[in-house]
Design a protein around this motif. Structure first.
Motif, PDB file in Angstrom:
ATOM      1  N   PRO A   1       0.806  -1.224   0.000  1.00 50.07           N
ATOM      2  CA  PRO A   1       0.000   0.000   0.000  1.00 50.07           C
ATOM      3  C   PRO A   1       0.840   1.275   0.000  1.00 50.07           C
ATOM      4  CG  PRO A   1      -0.884  -1.581   1.566  1.00 50.07           C
ATOM      5  CD  PRO A   1       0.423  -2.131   1.093  1.00 50.07           C
ATOM      6  N   LEU A   2       1.947   1.277   0.742  1.00 52.82           N
ATOM      7  CA  LEU A   2       2.791   2.462   0.765  1.00 52.82           C
ATOM      8  C   LEU A   2       3.486   2.672  -0.573  1.00 52.82           C
ATOM      9  CD1 LEU A   2       4.387   2.270   4.326  1.00 52.82           C
ATOM     10  CD2 LEU A   2       2.617   3.820   3.521  1.00 52.82           C
ATOM     11  N   CYS A   3       3.892   1.584  -1.215  1.00 49.26           N
ATOM     12  CA  CYS A   3       4.519   1.700  -2.533  1.00 49.26           C
ATOM     13  C   CYS A   3       3.541   2.270  -3.560  1.00 49.26           C
ATOM     14  CB  CYS A   3       5.039   0.341  -2.992  1.00 49.26           C
ATOM     15  SG  CYS A   3       6.443  -0.276  -2.038  1.00 49.26           S
ATOM     16  N   LEU A   4       2.305   1.802  -3.526  1.00 55.02           N
ATOM     17  CA  LEU A   4       1.285   2.332  -4.440  1.00 55.02           C
ATOM     18  C   LEU A   4       1.026   3.811  -4.162  1.00 55.02           C
ATOM     19  CD1 LEU A   4      -1.218  -0.676  -4.367  1.00 55.02           C
ATOM     20  CD2 LEU A   4       0.235   0.016  -6.283  1.00 55.02           C
ATOM     21  N   LEU A   5       0.985   4.188  -2.886  1.00 54.87           N
ATOM     22  CA  LEU A   5       0.759   5.588  -2.525  1.00 54.87           C
ATOM     23  C   LEU A   5       1.899   6.467  -3.012  1.00 54.87           C
ATOM     24  CD1 LEU A   5      -0.854   7.740  -0.970  1.00 54.87           C
ATOM     25  CD2 LEU A   5       0.402   7.072   1.098  1.00 54.87           C
ATOM     26  N   GLY A   6       3.144   6.015  -2.826  1.00 56.11           N
ATOM     27  CA  GLY A   6       4.291   6.797  -3.273  1.00 56.11           C
ATOM     28  C   GLY A   6       4.319   6.975  -4.776  1.00 56.11           C
ATOM     29  N   CYS A   7       3.972   5.925  -5.519  1.00 55.79           N
ATOM     30  CA  CYS A   7       3.917   6.019  -6.982  1.00 55.79           C
ATOM     31  C   CYS A   7       2.854   7.023  -7.435  1.00 55.79           C
ATOM     32  CB  CYS A   7       3.604   4.654  -7.580  1.00 55.79           C
ATOM     33  SG  CYS A   7       5.039   3.637  -7.864  1.00 55.79           S
ATOM     34  N   ALA A   8       1.689   6.920  -6.845  1.00 55.81           N
ATOM     35  CA  ALA A   8       0.601   7.831  -7.219  1.00 55.81           C
ATOM     36  C   ALA A   8       0.973   9.280  -6.916  1.00 55.81           C
ATOM     37  CB  ALA A   8      -0.677   7.440  -6.482  1.00 55.81           C
ATOM     38  N   ALA A   9       1.588   9.513  -5.751  1.00 51.50           N
ATOM     39  CA  ALA A   9       2.008  10.869  -5.391  1.00 51.50           C
ATOM     40  C   ALA A   9       3.057  11.399  -6.366  1.00 51.50           C
ATOM     41  CB  ALA A   9       2.550  10.882  -3.960  1.00 51.50           C
ATOM     42  N   SER A  10       3.975  10.529  -6.784  1.00 43.80           N
ATOM     43  CA  SER A  10       4.996  10.944  -7.752  1.00 43.80           C
ATOM     44  C   SER A  10       4.354  11.333  -9.080  1.00 43.80           C
ATOM     45  CB  SER A  10       6.003   9.804  -7.970  1.00 43.80           C
ATOM     46  OG  SER A  10       6.698   9.498  -6.782  1.00 43.80           O
ATOM     47  N   ALA A  11       3.410  10.535  -9.540  1.00 45.10           N
ATOM     48  CA  ALA A  11       2.742  10.827 -10.809  1.00 45.10           C
ATOM     49  C   ALA A  11       2.029  12.178 -10.766  1.00 45.10           C
ATOM     50  CB  ALA A  11       1.758   9.712 -11.151  1.00 45.10           C
ATOM     51  N   LEU A  12       1.428  12.497  -9.637  1.00 42.34           N
ATOM     52  CA  LEU A  12       0.669  13.753  -9.502  1.00 42.34           C
ATOM     53  C   LEU A  12       1.569  14.965  -9.296  1.00 42.34           C
ATOM     54  CD1 LEU A  12      -2.240  12.478  -7.218  1.00 42.34           C
ATOM     55  CD2 LEU A  12      -2.372  13.040  -9.660  1.00 42.34           C
ATOM     56  N   TRP A  13       2.810  14.760  -8.824  1.00 46.20           N
ATOM     57  CA  TRP A  13       3.630  15.897  -8.395  1.00 46.20           C
ATOM     58  C   TRP A  13       4.659  16.343  -9.428  1.00 46.20           C
ATOM     59  CZ3 TRP A  13       3.019  19.682  -5.338  1.00 46.20           C
ATOM     60  CH2 TRP A  13       4.094  20.487  -4.920  1.00 46.20           C
ATOM     61  N   MET A  14       4.935  15.574 -10.464  1.00 39.96           N
ATOM     62  CA  MET A  14       6.032  15.914 -11.358  1.00 39.96           C
ATOM     63  C   MET A  14       5.823  17.239 -12.097  1.00 39.96           C
ATOM     64  SD  MET A  14       8.415  13.763 -10.823  1.00 39.96           S
ATOM     65  CE  MET A  14       7.864  13.947  -9.115  1.00 39.96           C
ATOM     66  N   PHE A  15       4.630  17.512 -12.565  1.00 42.75           N
ATOM     67  CA  PHE A  15       4.384  18.792 -13.244  1.00 42.75           C
ATOM     68  C   PHE A  15       4.504  19.973 -12.276  1.00 42.75           C
ATOM     69  CE2 PHE A  15       2.870  16.138 -16.678  1.00 42.75           C
ATOM     70  CZ  PHE A  15       3.175  16.880 -17.812  1.00 42.75           C
ATOM     71  N   PRO A  16       3.894  19.920 -11.081  1.00 44.59           N
ATOM     72  CA  PRO A  16       4.132  21.017 -10.122  1.00 44.59           C
ATOM     73  C   PRO A  16       5.605  21.168  -9.750  1.00 44.59           C
ATOM     74  CG  PRO A  16       2.216  19.747  -9.464  1.00 44.59           C
ATOM     75  CD  PRO A  16       2.846  19.003 -10.605  1.00 44.59           C
ATOM     76  N   MET A  17       6.351  20.063  -9.617  1.00 41.04           N
ATOM     77  CA  MET A  17       7.764  20.173  -9.259  1.00 41.04           C
ATOM     78  C   MET A  17       8.555  20.914 -10.330  1.00 41.04           C
ATOM     79  SD  MET A  17      10.648  17.200  -8.599  1.00 41.04           S
ATOM     80  CE  MET A  17      11.074  17.075 -10.349  1.00 41.04           C
ATOM     81  N   ILE A  18       8.318  20.584 -11.591  1.00 34.37           N
ATOM     82  CA  ILE A  18       9.035  21.252 -12.679  1.00 34.37           C
ATOM     83  C   ILE A  18       8.661  22.735 -12.735  1.00 34.37           C
ATOM     84  CG2 ILE A  18       9.294  21.375 -15.186  1.00 34.37           C
ATOM     85  CD1 ILE A  18      10.836  19.083 -13.843  1.00 34.37           C
ATOM     86  N   ALA A  19       7.397  23.039 -12.478  1.00 37.46           N
ATOM     87  CA  ALA A  19       6.968  24.448 -12.473  1.00 37.46           C
ATOM     88  C   ALA A  19       7.679  25.222 -11.362  1.00 37.46           C
ATOM     89  CB  ALA A  19       5.451  24.526 -12.293  1.00 37.46           C
ATOM     90  N   LEU A  20       7.792  24.626 -10.184  1.00 34.25           N
ATOM     91  CA  LEU A  20       8.464  25.292  -9.065  1.00 34.25           C
ATOM     92  C   LEU A  20       9.962  25.427  -9.324  1.00 34.25           C
ATOM     93  CD1 LEU A  20       6.564  23.504  -6.150  1.00 34.25           C
ATOM     94  CD2 LEU A  20       6.363  25.917  -6.804  1.00 34.25           C
ATOM     95  N   LEU A  21      10.575  24.405  -9.909  1.00 37.17           N
ATOM     96  CA  LEU A  21      11.996  24.488 -10.249  1.00 37.17           C
ATOM     97  C   LEU A  21      12.253  25.622 -11.226  1.00 37.17           C
ATOM     98  CD1 LEU A  21      14.942  23.403 -10.503  1.00 37.17           C
ATOM     99  CD2 LEU A  21      14.078  21.802 -12.218  1.00 37.17           C
ATOM    100  N   SER A  22      11.376  25.791 -12.201  1.00 36.65           N
ATOM    101  CA  SER A  22      11.588  26.776 -13.268  1.00 36.65           C
ATOM    102  C   SER A  22      11.534  28.214 -12.776  1.00 36.65           C
ATOM    103  CB  SER A  22      10.550  26.571 -14.375  1.00 36.65           C
ATOM    104  OG  SER A  22      10.697  25.291 -14.950  1.00 36.65           O
ATOM    105  N   THR A  23      11.007  28.431 -11.569  1.00 42.15           N
ATOM    106  CA  THR A  23      10.989  29.801 -11.026  1.00 42.15           C
ATOM    107  C   THR A  23      12.384  30.269 -10.633  1.00 42.15           C
ATOM    108  OG1 THR A  23      10.652  29.093  -8.717  1.00 42.15           O
ATOM    109  CG2 THR A  23       8.680  29.388 -10.094  1.00 42.15           C
ATOM    110  N   GLY A  24      13.280  29.349 -10.288  1.00 45.27           N
ATOM    111  CA  GLY A  24      14.605  29.736  -9.831  1.00 45.27           C
ATOM    112  C   GLY A  24      14.628  30.314  -8.434  1.00 45.27           C
TER     113      GLY A  24
END
Length: 420
Positions: free
Chosen positions: A293-316
């Motif tokens: 269950p924790l592995c499935l939760l971590g995968c799902a969270a990663s899938a949902l967070w990659m676009f926000p992470m790249i947006a936050l990185l791009s701000t500098g």
């Protein structure tokens, strides 16, 4: 158990220090020093290619040391892998640059990085199995998480030294000799690790096996090939997220966004500190609620967070970049805190060292070796690198599907019958 777990933690910290210091150097200096005839983009890609060779070597190292671990015991694996990785890392710090010896310089880097990968391919299996197989079943997740705390400590140690050198030396001094210092320090760390591991007891599970596999790899390929492929695919997202944050984003932030090395290293290191602190906490949850269950939760969270992470990185902006990194690291450790207990439980003891290590390190090839290269190539244009986010999200979805096909392995406590 505490002494054993501490020795496993120290060993993985030292070996991953050796592995991570190369990734940081590849992001910061190896391109211009060893590939000076390339353009800046091509030089970075070439440096990341030598970085990726270490991941390609890791499954081969897991086969080599897995054979030793399943035939001769887990302890010899711990000694041999640490010695091999330490010697290769010190040697990297001694390689002359392209200006001194020409094409021989990057070729030597390639060979030594390959040797590093061989050693690390054996390290994880030996350290994790020795701890997991000594641990009581109901607390296996907690005790097995100690070797998993080693990588963030190794990362922080490697990047802490790089950060100190970067902050105190001029660019010319750093390029001339400063980047070599962390590689030379690996020799001292390896000697300390060998002294610590010399008196560890052999695994009870290994000693209980009546007939050891004659050729463990043959049995793994014949009887457990589907399990190996599923575990490799499942773990790919963890590697992809971790190296996107710690290696690719470092190069991207410095070269494309103009953020200083010191600021980028500080943001990444702070996120890795949070990851390290949360590791045993998540492992306890794995003992209570299960690994899958924790592995499935971590995968799902990663899938949902990659676009926000790249947006936050791009701000500098440092605080926004840190936010993007730390949420990604929390999603990552939600999976990888329990992997050290999960993978050994999936394989039978007679081929466990080979099977678990090969599956773990094949995941590194899929997620770790390719991510910095693909992300650097995809992000070469102007604007926010949404292609990197799409790539990482795709890997997360793939891993989610693989975890969904794996069984739960957490031991179920037997109910005690009522008396009276």
């Amino acid at each position: 158990m505490l002494r054993l777990a501490a020795a496993s933690l120290a060993g993985t910290a030292i070996e991953f220090y050796d592995f991570f210091i190369y990734g940081t150097a590849a992001a910061l200096v190896l391109g211009p020093l060893f590939f000076p005839t390339f353009s800046p983009l091509a030089g970075t890609l070439a440096a990341f290619a030598t970085f990726g060779v270490g991941f390609v070597a890791r499954p081969l190292g897991s086969v080599l040391f897995g054979h030793i671990g399943d035939r001769r015991g887990r302890r010899p694996v711990l000694i041999g892998s640490l010695l091999l990785t330490g010697l290769a890392t010190v040697a990297v710090g001694c390689v002359p640059t392209y200006e001194s010896i020409g094409i021989a310089a990057p070729l030597l880097l390639l060979v030594l990085r390959f040797v590093q990968g061989l050693g690390l391919g054996g390290e994880w299996g030996g350290a994790v199995l020795l701890t997991a197989e000594h641990a009581p079943a109901e607390r296996r997740g907690l005790w097995s998480s100690f070797p998993q705390i080693g990588p963030p400590i190794g990362f922080l140690l490697a990047n802490g030294i790089m950060l100190a050198l970067s902050a105190t030396l001029t660019d010319a001094q750093f390029a001339a000799w400063g980047w070599r210092v962390p590689f030379w320090a690996a020799g001292v760390l390896a000697a300390a690790g060998l002294a610590l591991r010399g008196s560890l007891a052999e695994s009870p599970d290994f000693l209980r096996v009546r007939e050891h596999a004659r050729v463990p790899l043959v049995e793994v390929v014949r009887d457990h090939w589907r399990l190996v492929l599923l575990t490799a695919g499942a773990l790919a997202v963890g590697y992809a997220v971790f190296y996107a944050v710690t290696t690719w984003s470092l190069a991207y932030g410095v070269e494309r966004l103009g953020v200083s090395r010191t600021v980028m290293l500080a943001c990444i290191m702070a996120a890795v500190v949070v990851k390290g602190v949360l590791t045993p906490v998540v492992a306890v949850l794995g003992d209570r609620y299960g690994r899958r269950p924790l592995c499935l939760l971590g995968c799902a969270a990663s899938a949902l967070w990659m676009f926000p992470m790249i947006a936050l990185l791009s701000t500098g902006e440092p605080l926004l970049m840190f936010l993007g990194f730390v949420v990604a690291m929390v999603a990552f450790i939600t999976m990888f805190a329990v992997i050290a207990a999960y993978l050994p439980e999936l394989y039978e003891p007679r081929v466990r060292c080979t099977g678990a290590a090969v599956g773990y390190n094949l995941g590194g090839v899929l997620g770790g070796a390719l991510t910095p290269i693909v992300a650097t190539a995809v992000a070469h244009g102007e604007g926010t690198p949404w292609g990197v986010a799409a790539y990482l999200t795709g890997i997360a979805v793939l891993s989610l599907g693989c975890f969904a096909l794996l069984p739960e392995t957490r031991p179920v406590r037997k109910a005690v019958p009522a008396t009276g």
